[in-house]
Design a protein around this motif. Sequence first.
Motif, PDB file in Angstrom:
ATOM      1  N   ILE A 106       6.872  -2.003   9.379  1.00  0.00           N
ATOM      2  CA  ILE A 106       6.888  -0.543   9.219  1.00  0.00           C
ATOM      3  C   ILE A 106       7.853   0.088  10.224  1.00  0.00           C
ATOM      4  CG2 ILE A 106       5.503   1.569   9.275  1.00  0.00           C
ATOM      5  CD1 ILE A 106       3.030  -0.207   8.643  1.00  0.00           C
ATOM      6  N   THR A 138       1.830   3.088   2.385  1.00  0.00           N
ATOM      7  CA  THR A 138       2.867   3.093   3.415  1.00  0.00           C
ATOM      8  C   THR A 138       4.109   2.355   2.905  1.00  0.00           C
ATOM      9  OG1 THR A 138       1.198   3.186   5.146  1.00  0.00           O
ATOM     10  CG2 THR A 138       3.378   2.428   5.804  1.00  0.00           C
ATOM     11  N   PHE A 188      10.461   5.831   5.018  1.00  0.00           N
ATOM     12  CA  PHE A 188       9.458   5.886   6.087  1.00  0.00           C
ATOM     13  C   PHE A 188       9.650   4.747   7.094  1.00  0.00           C
ATOM     14  CE2 PHE A 188       5.018   5.092   7.639  1.00  0.00           C
ATOM     15  CZ  PHE A 188       4.800   6.312   8.241  1.00  0.00           C
ATOM     16  N   GLU A 209      -6.761  -6.289   6.212  1.00  0.00           N
ATOM     17  CA  GLU A 209      -6.003  -5.248   6.930  1.00  0.00           C
ATOM     18  C   GLU A 209      -6.393  -3.846   6.432  1.00  0.00           C
ATOM     19  OE1 GLU A 209      -3.192  -2.411   8.331  1.00  0.00           O
ATOM     20  OE2 GLU A 209      -3.450  -2.909   6.237  1.00  0.00           O
ATOM     21  N   VAL A 233      -1.134  -5.371  12.797  1.00  0.00           N
ATOM     22  CA  VAL A 233       0.135  -4.750  12.402  1.00  0.00           C
ATOM     23  C   VAL A 233       0.891  -4.217  13.624  1.00  0.00           C
ATOM     24  CG1 VAL A 233       1.156  -2.880  11.033  1.00  0.00           C
ATOM     25  CG2 VAL A 233      -0.860  -4.109  10.179  1.00  0.00           C
ATOM     26  N   ARG A 234       0.157  -3.591  14.536  1.00  0.00           N
ATOM     27  CA  ARG A 234       0.814  -2.853  15.622  1.00  0.00           C
ATOM     28  C   ARG A 234       0.967  -3.690  16.889  1.00  0.00           C
ATOM     29  NH1 ARG A 234      -0.692   3.388  16.954  1.00  0.00           N
ATOM     30  NH2 ARG A 234       0.053   3.685  14.817  1.00  0.00           N
ATOM     31  N   VAL A 249      -5.576   6.295  12.523  1.00  0.00           N
ATOM     32  CA  VAL A 249      -4.504   5.430  12.020  1.00  0.00           C
ATOM     33  C   VAL A 249      -4.634   4.052  12.651  1.00  0.00           C
ATOM     34  CG1 VAL A 249      -2.827   6.024  13.835  1.00  0.00           C
ATOM     35  CG2 VAL A 249      -1.996   5.317  11.573  1.00  0.00           C
ATOM     36  N   ASN A 250      -4.203   3.045  11.898  1.00  0.00           N
ATOM     37  CA  ASN A 250      -4.119   1.681  12.426  1.00  0.00           C
ATOM     38  C   ASN A 250      -5.518   1.179  12.820  1.00  0.00           C
ATOM     39  OD1 ASN A 250      -2.964  -0.250  14.972  1.00  0.00           O
ATOM     40  ND2 ASN A 250      -1.827  -0.249  13.066  1.00  0.00           N
ATOM     41  N   ILE A 304      -8.770  -0.534   8.533  1.00  0.00           N
ATOM     42  CA  ILE A 304      -8.522   0.909   8.675  1.00  0.00           C
ATOM     43  C   ILE A 304      -9.827   1.680   8.457  1.00  0.00           C
ATOM     44  CG2 ILE A 304      -7.224   2.866   7.669  1.00  0.00           C
ATOM     45  CD1 ILE A 304      -5.377   0.802   9.038  1.00  0.00           C
ATOM     46  N   ASP A 321       0.833  -1.202   0.000  1.00  0.00           N
ATOM     47  CA  ASP A 321       0.000   0.000   0.000  1.00  0.00           C
ATOM     48  C   ASP A 321       0.865   1.249   0.000  1.00  0.00           C
ATOM     49  OD1 ASP A 321       0.970   0.352   2.533  1.00  0.00           O
ATOM     50  OD2 ASP A 321      -0.981   0.471   3.509  1.00  0.00           O
ATOM     51  N   HIS A 368       2.961  -5.497   5.552  1.00  0.00           N
ATOM     52  CA  HIS A 368       2.099  -5.582   6.743  1.00  0.00           C
ATOM     53  C   HIS A 368       0.681  -6.048   6.422  1.00  0.00           C
ATOM     54  CE1 HIS A 368       1.551  -1.471   5.188  1.00  0.00           C
ATOM     55  NE2 HIS A 368       0.318  -1.585   5.630  1.00  0.00           N
ATOM     56  N   GLU A 407       5.417  -1.503  14.807  1.00  0.00           N
ATOM     57  CA  GLU A 407       4.528  -1.985  13.738  1.00  0.00           C
ATOM     58  C   GLU A 407       5.287  -2.963  12.862  1.00  0.00           C
ATOM     59  OE1 GLU A 407       1.242   1.574  13.176  1.00  0.00           O
ATOM     60  OE2 GLU A 407       2.961   1.567  11.818  1.00  0.00           O
TER      61      GLU A 407
HETATM   62  C1  BGC Z   1      -1.111   0.596   8.112  1.00  0.00           C
HETATM   63  C2  BGC Z   1      -1.362   0.917   9.574  1.00  0.00           C
HETATM   64  C3  BGC Z   1      -0.209   1.715  10.134  1.00  0.00           C
HETATM   65  C4  BGC Z   1       0.028   2.938   9.272  1.00  0.00           C
HETATM   66  C5  BGC Z   1       1.136   3.860   9.769  1.00  0.00           C
HETATM   67  C6  BGC Z   1      -0.791   1.855   7.364  1.00  0.00           C
HETATM   68  O1  BGC Z   1      -0.482   1.523   6.047  1.00  0.00           O
HETATM   69  O2  BGC Z   1      -2.246   0.000   7.544  1.00  0.00           O
HETATM   70  O3  BGC Z   1      -1.545  -0.276  10.289  1.00  0.00           O
HETATM   71  O4  BGC Z   1      -0.516   2.077  11.451  1.00  0.00           O
HETATM   72  O5  BGC Z   1       0.301   2.529   7.955  1.00  0.00           O
HETATM   73  O6  BGC Z   1       2.366   3.229   9.939  1.00  0.00           O
END
Ligand code: BGC
Length: 396
Positions: A121, A43, A52, A154, A91-92, A327-328, A158, A41, A66, A118
């Motif tokens: 991430i 991110t 990032f 996932e 994820v977190r 977020v998340n 969100i 995605d 993720h 995460e």
């Molecule tokens: C994820 C979230 C995450 C966010 C920030 C998003 O792409 O789906 O789970 O908290 O990125 O890192």
Amino acid sequence: MKTVVIRNGEEHQFVAVAELPAPELLNPEQVLIKVLCVGLDGTDREIVTDNFGMLPQGEDHMIIGHELLGVVEQAGVRSGLIAGDLVTALVRRSCKDMSCSNCRSDRSDFCETGTYIERGIKEADGYLCEYVVEDAKYVVKVPKECAPYGVLVEPQSIVEKVWNQVELIQQRMIWQPKTALILGSGPLGILVAMTCRVLGMETYVWSKSDPQSLNADIIRRIGGHYRQAGDVSGASDKHVGSAAADKGADRFFTGLTAYAAELNLRFDMIWECSGYPPLGYESVPLLNNNGVLALLGVTTGTGRLDIPGDLLHQEMVMRNKCVIGSVNASRRDFITGIDRLRTIEQLYPGMLDLLFSKRIAIEAVPDLDFSAIAIKAVVDVVPPEQWNAMLNVLPD
Ligand code: BGC
Ligand code: ZN
């Protein structure tokens, strides 16, 4: 096992395929998951192109990814899962600070300290590899019939988290939302549009994509209205409401206001999914009284904006408008996400599948051009034609 990692380069982080040891079960609450596929995605794009990602402390690499869909290969006796279960994972992971009430209550999506972790991430390996070990409390079972679109649980979580918050906030009155505006038509924008349709709202999408694009086509096929950003007849900023009065704010208008004026509409809910800040601020006057603007799009930029502060203040106070950032997501959002995706598939069969505009193998990830992905890229760690044979034949 084969993995996709980011490593620190001289100036930039870079992506590489790496052979790393497969993880093993450490306790009976864990499961060993064979990864079927992983979605990418915005991110991931930020991680790959804009540093990032944050590597785990003391490590020189981190496995990315993720959005997981996998099958349990080995289940710890106290995991509550069995081999052959189709699963995804949160994820977190909670921060370690004992004063963080939300992390201490399994709501790390509302972590107070910002020191959460995460997977894929921030400071922990992700899922873009062949095997993952995870505590069952972070694993979510997905019905087998959802296998074709289970990797969307996932991102849908969100959307669910936002909707859940909006429902809580709007208990402040009788609220019967009829119109929704979505800014952006990437995977998240499309999932939001589908959700708004399922919720019975007249759904408008405003985005950069061409009206002939697959993105726009999906929006129309689910009964939504699509308009390309900038494509407003006589885009002269004939504003809805008092926005017209603010001459000092010329640079603030992107054409979205003119679009709303042309529709002669305001919206009960606006979802900002593009990560382009001017759109969020421009949206506030376009909300109906008592409406909610939700900001979901991630930005890593440092841009500044000249905004009509008095107007925004008046709009929010005098019309009970609300802006939330989100977020998340938590476990319950994953569960409602599964239900929502099933409903979407029932009402709009085959539309979720159209989101997967690119499917690639692990080896192709380092060469993937994120800017050329029409909607969503999925990395097939196991080719989809082999999935069925790996899932438990027992009914869920
Ligand atoms: C994820 C979230 C995450 C966010 C920030 C998003 O792409 O789906 O789970 O908290 O990125 O890192
Ligand atoms: Zn916390």
